[in-house]
Scaffold this motif. Structure first.
Motif, PDB file in Angstrom:
ATOM      1  N   LYS A 107       0.807  -1.223   0.000  1.00 36.57           N
ATOM      2  CA  LYS A 107       0.000   0.000   0.000  1.00 36.57           C
ATOM      3  C   LYS A 107       0.839   1.272   0.000  1.00 36.57           C
ATOM      4  CE  LYS A 107      -3.774   2.274   2.495  1.00 36.57           C
ATOM      5  NZ  LYS A 107      -4.695   2.201   3.661  1.00 36.57           N
ATOM      6  N   ASP A 108       1.899   1.307   0.789  1.00 38.83           N
ATOM      7  CA  ASP A 108       2.703   2.521   0.927  1.00 38.83           C
ATOM      8  C   ASP A 108       4.012   2.471   0.141  1.00 38.83           C
ATOM      9  OD1 ASP A 108       0.837   3.705   2.706  1.00 38.83           O
ATOM     10  OD2 ASP A 108       1.645   2.487   4.348  1.00 38.83           O
ATOM     11  N   LEU A 109       4.136   1.470  -0.740  1.00 36.40           N
ATOM     12  CA  LEU A 109       5.335   1.350  -1.567  1.00 36.40           C
ATOM     13  C   LEU A 109       4.949   1.602  -3.019  1.00 36.40           C
ATOM     14  CD1 LEU A 109       8.386   0.504  -1.352  1.00 36.40           C
ATOM     15  CD2 LEU A 109       7.640  -1.769  -2.096  1.00 36.40           C
ATOM     16  N   HIS A 110       5.739   2.420  -3.737  1.00 36.95           N
ATOM     17  CA  HIS A 110       5.381   2.799  -5.103  1.00 36.95           C
ATOM     18  C   HIS A 110       6.539   2.578  -6.069  1.00 36.95           C
ATOM     19  CE1 HIS A 110       1.699   4.346  -3.466  1.00 36.95           C
ATOM     20  NE2 HIS A 110       2.381   5.065  -2.593  1.00 36.95           N
ATOM     21  N   ASP A 111       6.227   2.626  -7.346  1.00 32.15           N
ATOM     22  CA  ASP A 111       7.208   2.317  -8.390  1.00 32.15           C
ATOM     23  C   ASP A 111       8.492   3.123  -8.238  1.00 32.15           C
ATOM     24  OD1 ASP A 111       5.240   0.684  -9.343  1.00 32.15           O
ATOM     25  OD2 ASP A 111       4.833   1.839 -11.160  1.00 32.15           O
ATOM     26  N   GLU A 112       8.335   4.390  -7.898  1.00 27.28           N
ATOM     27  CA  GLU A 112       9.513   5.265  -7.806  1.00 27.28           C
ATOM     28  C   GLU A 112      10.374   4.986  -6.578  1.00 27.28           C
ATOM     29  OE1 GLU A 112       5.807   7.614  -6.483  1.00 27.28           O
ATOM     30  OE2 GLU A 112       6.350   6.178  -8.054  1.00 27.28           O
ATOM     31  N   ASP A 113       9.882   4.150  -5.649  1.00 28.39           N
ATOM     32  CA  ASP A 113      10.617   3.879  -4.407  1.00 28.39           C
ATOM     33  C   ASP A 113      11.597   2.721  -4.524  1.00 28.39           C
ATOM     34  OD1 ASP A 113       9.072   5.873  -3.185  1.00 28.39           O
ATOM     35  OD2 ASP A 113       7.522   4.443  -2.588  1.00 28.39           O
ATOM     36  N   VAL A 114      11.569   1.991  -5.642  1.00 27.65           N
ATOM     37  CA  VAL A 114      12.414   0.801  -5.773  1.00 27.65           C
ATOM     38  C   VAL A 114      13.275   0.891  -7.031  1.00 27.65           C
ATOM     39  CG1 VAL A 114      10.748  -0.629  -4.541  1.00 27.65           C
ATOM     40  CG2 VAL A 114      10.651  -0.486  -7.041  1.00 27.65           C
ATOM     41  N   ASP A 115      14.337   0.093  -7.050  1.00 28.68           N
ATOM     42  CA  ASP A 115      15.248   0.071  -8.200  1.00 28.68           C
ATOM     43  C   ASP A 115      14.963  -1.065  -9.163  1.00 28.68           C
ATOM     44  OD1 ASP A 115      16.709   2.283  -7.258  1.00 28.68           O
ATOM     45  OD2 ASP A 115      17.896   0.990  -5.945  1.00 28.68           O
ATOM     46  N   VAL A 116      14.228  -2.072  -8.693  1.00 26.34           N
ATOM     47  CA  VAL A 116      13.936  -3.219  -9.558  1.00 26.34           C
ATOM     48  C   VAL A 116      12.456  -3.573  -9.489  1.00 26.34           C
ATOM     49  CG1 VAL A 116      16.257  -4.210  -9.330  1.00 26.34           C
ATOM     50  CG2 VAL A 116      14.438  -4.926  -7.757  1.00 26.34           C
ATOM     51  N   PHE A 117      11.960  -4.093 -10.595  1.00 29.51           N
ATOM     52  CA  PHE A 117      10.643  -4.707 -10.638  1.00 29.51           C
ATOM     53  C   PHE A 117      10.869  -6.218 -10.746  1.00 29.51           C
ATOM     54  CE2 PHE A 117       9.005  -0.698 -12.993  1.00 29.51           C
ATOM     55  CZ  PHE A 117       8.904  -0.020 -11.793  1.00 29.51           C
ATOM     56  N   TYR A 118       9.794  -6.984 -10.835  1.00 32.11           N
ATOM     57  CA  TYR A 118       9.922  -8.432 -10.994  1.00 32.11           C
ATOM     58  C   TYR A 118       9.067  -8.914 -12.156  1.00 32.11           C
ATOM     59  CZ  TYR A 118      12.505  -8.248  -6.711  1.00 32.11           C
ATOM     60  OH  TYR A 118      13.472  -7.936  -5.774  1.00 32.11           O
ATOM     61  N   GLY A 119       9.572  -9.918 -12.837  1.00 30.78           N
ATOM     62  CA  GLY A 119       8.846 -10.497 -13.950  1.00 30.78           C
ATOM     63  C   GLY A 119       8.378 -11.888 -13.602  1.00 30.78           C
ATOM     64  N   CYS A 120       7.352 -12.355 -14.308  1.00 36.25           N
ATOM     65  CA  CYS A 120       6.845 -13.709 -14.103  1.00 36.25           C
ATOM     66  C   CYS A 120       6.453 -14.288 -15.457  1.00 36.25           C
ATOM     67  CB  CYS A 120       5.637 -13.686 -13.167  1.00 36.25           C
ATOM     68  SG  CYS A 120       4.934 -15.330 -12.859  1.00 36.25           S
ATOM     69  N   SER A 180       5.220  -4.572 -10.354  1.00 36.03           N
ATOM     70  CA  SER A 180       5.847  -3.421  -9.704  1.00 36.03           C
ATOM     71  C   SER A 180       5.062  -3.120  -8.431  1.00 36.03           C
ATOM     72  CB  SER A 180       5.833  -2.209 -10.641  1.00 36.03           C
ATOM     73  OG  SER A 180       4.535  -1.624 -10.680  1.00 36.03           O
ATOM     74  N   PRO A 181       5.579  -2.259  -7.559  1.00 36.74           N
ATOM     75  CA  PRO A 181       4.809  -1.933  -6.355  1.00 36.74           C
ATOM     76  C   PRO A 181       3.408  -1.416  -6.655  1.00 36.74           C
ATOM     77  CG  PRO A 181       7.061  -1.192  -6.091  1.00 36.74           C
ATOM     78  CD  PRO A 181       6.931  -1.658  -7.519  1.00 36.74           C
ATOM     79  N   ASP A 182       3.254  -0.726  -7.781  1.00 41.33           N
ATOM     80  CA  ASP A 182       1.962  -0.152  -8.142  1.00 41.33           C
ATOM     81  C   ASP A 182       1.176  -0.994  -9.131  1.00 41.33           C
ATOM     82  OD1 ASP A 182       1.635   2.385  -6.722  1.00 41.33           O
ATOM     83  OD2 ASP A 182       3.452   2.994  -7.756  1.00 41.33           O
ATOM     84  N   ARG A 183       1.685  -2.188  -9.471  1.00 40.94           N
ATOM     85  CA  ARG A 183       0.943  -3.032 -10.411  1.00 40.94           C
ATOM     86  C   ARG A 183       1.139  -4.498 -10.059  1.00 40.94           C
ATOM     87  NH1 ARG A 183      -0.698  -5.064 -15.314  1.00 40.94           N
ATOM     88  NH2 ARG A 183      -1.925  -3.656 -16.616  1.00 40.94           N
ATOM     89  N   VAL A 184       0.106  -5.106  -9.489  1.00 44.18           N
ATOM     90  CA  VAL A 184       0.145  -6.513  -9.118  1.00 44.18           C
ATOM     91  C   VAL A 184       0.114  -7.375 -10.377  1.00 44.18           C
ATOM     92  CG1 VAL A 184      -2.363  -6.803  -8.989  1.00 44.18           C
ATOM     93  CG2 VAL A 184      -0.896  -8.152  -7.464  1.00 44.18           C
ATOM     94  N   SER A 185       0.500  -8.633 -10.259  1.00 47.77           N
ATOM     95  CA  SER A 185       0.449  -9.539 -11.410  1.00 47.77           C
ATOM     96  C   SER A 185      -0.990  -9.660 -11.918  1.00 47.77           C
ATOM     97  CB  SER A 185       0.966 -10.925 -11.015  1.00 47.77           C
ATOM     98  OG  SER A 185       0.132 -11.510 -10.032  1.00 47.77           O
ATOM     99  N   LEU A 186      -1.135 -10.048 -13.180  1.00 45.12           N
ATOM    100  CA  LEU A 186      -2.458 -10.132 -13.784  1.00 45.12           C
ATOM    101  C   LEU A 186      -3.352 -11.138 -13.067  1.00 45.12           C
ATOM    102  CD1 LEU A 186      -0.734  -8.722 -16.012  1.00 45.12           C
ATOM    103  CD2 LEU A 186      -2.189  -9.838 -17.683  1.00 45.12           C
ATOM    104  N   CYS A 187      -2.756 -12.207 -12.562  1.00 48.02           N
ATOM    105  CA  CYS A 187      -3.534 -13.228 -11.854  1.00 48.02           C
ATOM    106  C   CYS A 187      -3.905 -12.778 -10.457  1.00 48.02           C
ATOM    107  CB  CYS A 187      -2.748 -14.530 -11.772  1.00 48.02           C
ATOM    108  SG  CYS A 187      -1.255 -14.406 -10.741  1.00 48.02           S
TER     109      CYS A 187
END
Length: 469
Positions: free
Chosen positions: A176-189, A204-211
């Protein structure tokens, strides 16, 4: 490998059990389906134990649909609660390794089928449960002990579902309190690439996986314990467009893992290089050009959207790892993101939701829009939707007048004057017949005005009409 009454191999991942070949259906759109993984102390787990609560496989009637829940308990020195959703997402993989057993979706949307051929080889769900646990411990060695309980009793399934929803809610709240600009990496699946080869799910912090099953923390935990697994780090790279959520690192991985099918993904855009859609998405969005708005329909909704299409049809058009402008698959938790389709108006662009979905996400809908977003109770087609939006003063209505003015300007620019001269080379001896003057003016000829039209003419012949004598 232990002996099981059915074959086990990754080659069965894409297998589909059709209705005519189905012995029994578990969960899915006609019933309740759930899967949940819980970390537990090693002493609390009886390794490889399978418990069935309710009728077992041999007691189920062929061709029928039954409620279904699977609760796995895992233990090990490296097992921690952060890994629960990561392990949970692999249930899809390992069940589909089992010949004649089809698994779709996740969390509280699970849909399974057992084929007639496989059901004829076993009287109980026990060997199936043991096979899945064997695969888990082989592929994810940090799981040292595991047990599973299968529920087919409807009341018990409902109890498990209510408890699981609270667990899922707590997991989702972590970002909830973590956003895209706060991190250096995203994750892929890439778990869904067995049936959506070009899909690259970016978490990303602001976008959960599609599932809906993997958030940023889950991706981090998975990449840590299984660096060669289907969840992995994506370096953000340079920020290209903050509003649309475009990053050079995401574009690079999209091009690589889609085999060049596309070269960019914009995380928070609906229309411009939108995120790819696999097929496991919880909700699909669809553009409604007649009102210049976006509707959303969830997997559980069985009715038709105002565009006359249901979820399953739209999912077929949207899924498969495609990047479709006008359709978009998402996880439900993305509605809670402050960056929710921000490049295309965010909530101000949302015009329709099924009532069941609207109630589920009520707390995240802006207060001033709640009564302005229609449901199937307010609008069942485009005409009634448009009337509802006008009556309620939805923000998209303000764009209609501007669009009409722009259209009128385009129509004026598209007026085409066609001179009276022949539009093709005349044959020898041909004389242009005298033409009556039209639309006023002192000059002779014809003035044709085409409004909002695109016309292609391969051949035009102008001839004089002969009077009958």
């Amino acid at each position: 490998m232990a002996e099981f009454p059915f074959e086990i191999s990754p080659m069965f991942e894409g297998e589909r059990v059709r209705k005519e070949g189905m012995f029994v259906e578990l969960g899915g759109p006609k019933s309740i389906g759930l899967e949940l993984v819980r970390a537990a102390d090693m002493d609390a787990i009886e390794d490889d134990k399978v418990t069935i609560v309710g009728p077992d496989l041999k007691q189920l009637e062929e061709g029928k649909t039954y409620p279904w829940a699977m609760v796995f308990n895992i233990g090990g020195e490296l097992v921690e609660p952060d890994l629960e959703s990561v392990v949970e997402r692999r249930v899809h993989d390992f069940i589909n390794y089992c010949q004649g057993i089809m698994h779709l979706n996740q969390r509280y949307d699970v849909w399974m089928r057992v084929s007639k051929d496989t059901a004829a080889k076993m009287d109980s769900f026990e060997p199936f449960g043991k096979a899945v646990m064997m695969l888990f411990k082989t592929e994810l060695p940090f799981i040292e002990k595991m047990q599973v309980t299968f529920y087919t009793d409807e009341e018990e399934v409902k109890k498990q579902l209510e408890a699981a929803k609270e667990i899922f809610k707590a997991r989702d709240a972590r970002t909830k309190d973590l956003h895209d600009e706060d991190v250096d990496v995203f994750y892929g699946c890439t778990l869904c690439q067995s049936f959506a080869p070009t899909n690259v799910c970016v978490v990303s912090p602001d976008r959960v996986s599609l599932c809906g099953a993997i958030n940023w923390f889950d991706g981090r935990a998975a990449a840590k314990v299984d660096p060669e697994g289907p969840q992995f780090e994506i370096a953000k790279g340079d920020l290209i467009d903050a509003e649309k959520g475009e990053y050079s690192g995401v574009n690079d991985i999209a091009k690589k893992l889609s085999a060049g099918e596309f070269d960019k993904i914009k995380l928070h855009s609906f229309f411009d290089a939108p995120h790819t859609s696999c097929g496991c998405f919880e909700v699909v969005g669809f553009y409604i050009p007649e009102v210049d708005g976006i509707g959303w329909v969830n997997r559980e909704y069985q009715g038709m959207a105002p565009n006359g299409i249901g979820f399953s049809t739209m999912a077929g058009q949207t899924g498969g790892g495609k990047q479709i402008v006008g359709f978009l698959g998402i996880g439900i938790n993305y509605f809670y993101s402050p960056k929710f389709i921000q490049a295309d108006g965010g909530w101000n662009r949302v015009v329709w939701l099924p009532s069941m979905l609207k109630e589920k996400i009520d707390e995240t809908i802006p207060a001033d829009l709640k009564d302005k977003i229609a449901t199937e109770k307010d609008a069942t087609d485009i005409q009634s939707l448009k009337a509802f939006l006008e009556e309620k003063g939805h923000p998209v209505v303000a764009t209609w007048a501007a669009a009409e003015e722009e259209e009128e300007e385009e129509e004026e620019e598209e007026e085409v004057a066609v001179a009276a001269a022949p539009m093709m080379m005349p044959a020898a001896g041909f004389q242009m017949p005298a033409m009556p003057m039209m639309s006023g003016g002192s000059a002779g000829g014809i003035k044709l005005t085409f409004k909002n039209a695109k016309i292609t003419i391969d051949r035009m012949i102008i001839s004089e009409k002969k009077e009958k004598k």
